[in-house]
Scaffold this active site. Structure first.
Site, short mmCIF file in Angstrom:
data_model
loop_
_atom_site.label_atom_id
_atom_site.label_comp_id
_atom_site.label_asym_id
_atom_site.label_seq_id
_atom_site.Cartn_x
_atom_site.Cartn_y
_atom_site.Cartn_z
N LYS A 250 -6.76 -11.27 -7.38
CA LYS A 250 -7.95 -11.28 -6.55
C LYS A 250 -8.96 -10.20 -7.00
O LYS A 250 -8.55 -9.11 -7.39
CB LYS A 250 -7.49 -11.00 -5.11
CG LYS A 250 -8.51 -11.28 -4.05
CD LYS A 250 -7.89 -11.10 -2.67
CE LYS A 250 -8.65 -10.04 -1.91
NZ LYS A 250 -8.43 -10.01 -0.47
N LYS B 189 0.83 -1.20 0.00
CA LYS B 189 0.00 0.00 0.00
C LYS B 189 0.87 1.26 0.00
O LYS B 189 0.51 2.26 -0.61
CB LYS B 189 -0.93 0.02 1.22
CG LYS B 189 -2.08 -0.96 1.12
CD LYS B 189 -3.05 -0.71 2.27
CE LYS B 189 -4.16 -1.75 2.31
NZ LYS B 189 -5.07 -1.54 3.45
N LYS C 48 -11.66 -4.25 -4.45
CA LYS C 48 -12.29 -2.92 -4.49
C LYS C 48 -11.35 -1.89 -5.10
O LYS C 48 -11.79 -0.87 -5.62
CB LYS C 48 -12.57 -2.45 -3.06
CG LYS C 48 -13.70 -3.14 -2.37
CD LYS C 48 -13.79 -2.58 -0.95
CE LYS C 48 -14.77 -3.38 -0.12
NZ LYS C 48 -14.74 -2.97 1.30
#
Ligand code: TRP
Length: 334
Positions: free
Chosen positions: A199, A113, A202
């Site tokens: 995966k 991130k 979002k």
């Protein structure tokens, strides 16, 4: 006898998609029959990256409505909002002071991130797993159902609990209960519609990569029609050369509630032109009752607010004593 306790949560960023439902919420629905479930909306985690204040509350309510629409029963499970219990932040602070920095520097999700955030990495992003440890340990759960990607955060949680017990408790009298992770099996992992090796997420910039739980039927049908496939005829599970095929068959299996063998037999001679409309129809039908319930809940906010107020009270009844126990063990003034 009391049922074993479960705790889990979802970060309140973005819309909920099929991966959240099939990979997480649907398992909780099953678990709530035999477990005492604490399920929350992680809105404090949502602000670890830049967020829009106009959307934060709405996103939290949307997730609460999704939990209930998918079958979480608020009379049976405790549904609550993380930020409404100051215990989470307070215990996170205490944990901060006993957690070696090196443990956090090793977190894979932080590293991933942080790269995406560039210059803008907040202290909160690094501290994310410590807050998660507080979320968990406050409720003294037996099991924490999470996806494979949260395994490292669960190990950190257990390490923090063990360290606190070692420093401030005794072997006969541990301060915190150390929970087990319940890592969901890889089969239940829903992959992206545009890349069967990634995966469903979002944060994928492409809308086409995922099916949101509130996508209207035409959108679902269009996304499935455009989903990446391969030129082969005949459909099969578990061929490493055909990740998209495995993912779409897996979706069909989960959404039609059939066994893998039944689906493998049904689809072995199909081409994509026959399978995709079948999958689209099955997905639309499976989501229809969830969408109807969701819309009903979102149009009556008083009911949702009531659920969250009850949830807060039930959660606090567990969280407050745990925090007190930790503070007492650490020597704070009583
Ligand atoms: N990190 C989790 C996720 O991204 C969300 C989360 C926050 C969580 N606190 C938790 C999950 C505690 C389980 C238990 O999915």
């Amino acid at each position: 006898m009391a049922q074993p306790r479960i705790l889990s949560g979802i970060q309140t960023t973005g819309n909920m998609h099929l991966g959240n439902y099939l990979g997480a919420i649907r398992n909780w629905v099953e678990l709530q029959e035999s477990h005492d479930c604490f399920l929350f909306m992680a809105d404090l985690h949502a602000i670890t990256v830049p967020h829009d204040p106009k959307l934060l509350a709405e996103n939290t309510l949307k997730i609460a409505a999704t939990y209930i629409a998918c079958g979480i029963d608020p009379d049976n499970s405790t549904i609550f909002v993380q930020s409404q219990l100051p215990e989470h932040s307070e215990l996170a602070w205490i944990f901060n002071c006993i957690t070696p920095l090196g443990w956090l520097e090793r977190m894979i999700q932080f590293k991933e991130k942080a790269v995406k955030q560039g210059e803008n990495v907040s202290m909160g992003l690094m501290d994310y797993p410590v807050l998660q440890a507080a979320d968990i340990l406050l409720y003294e759960p037996d099991l924490v159902p999470v996806g494979e990607d949260q395994k490292q955060h669960l190990e950190l949680t257990r390490d923090i609990a063990a360290r606190l017990n070692f420093q401030f408790g005794s072997e006969e009298n541990p301060v915190l209960k150390i929970p087990e992770a319940l890592i969901r099996e890889a089969g239940a992992r829903v992959m992206s519609l545009t890349d069967g090796t990634k995966k469903m997420s979002k944060s994928d910039p492409s809308d086409q990569s995922r099916i949101d739980l509130i996508d209207p039927p035409e959108v679902i049908t269009k996304k499935i029609k455009r989903a990446k496939t391969d030129p082969e005829r005949g459909l099969e599970f578990d061929n490493p050369q055909r990740p998209e095929c495995n993912n779409l068959l897996g979706l069909y299996q989960l959404l039609s509630n059939q066994s893998k063998t039944a689906v493998a037999a049904e689809c072995q001679d199909m081409g994509w032109g026959q399978f995709k409309p079948l999958l689209a129809e099955t997905t639309v039908a499976a989501l229809a009752p969830i969408q109807a319930k969701y819309n009903e809940l979102m149009s009556d906010r008083t009911y949702l607010q009531q659920v969250l107020a009850n949830g807060k009270e039930k959660a606090q009844a567990v969280a407050t004593p745990t925090l007190q126990k930790v503070k007492a063990a650490m020597g704070f003034v009583q």
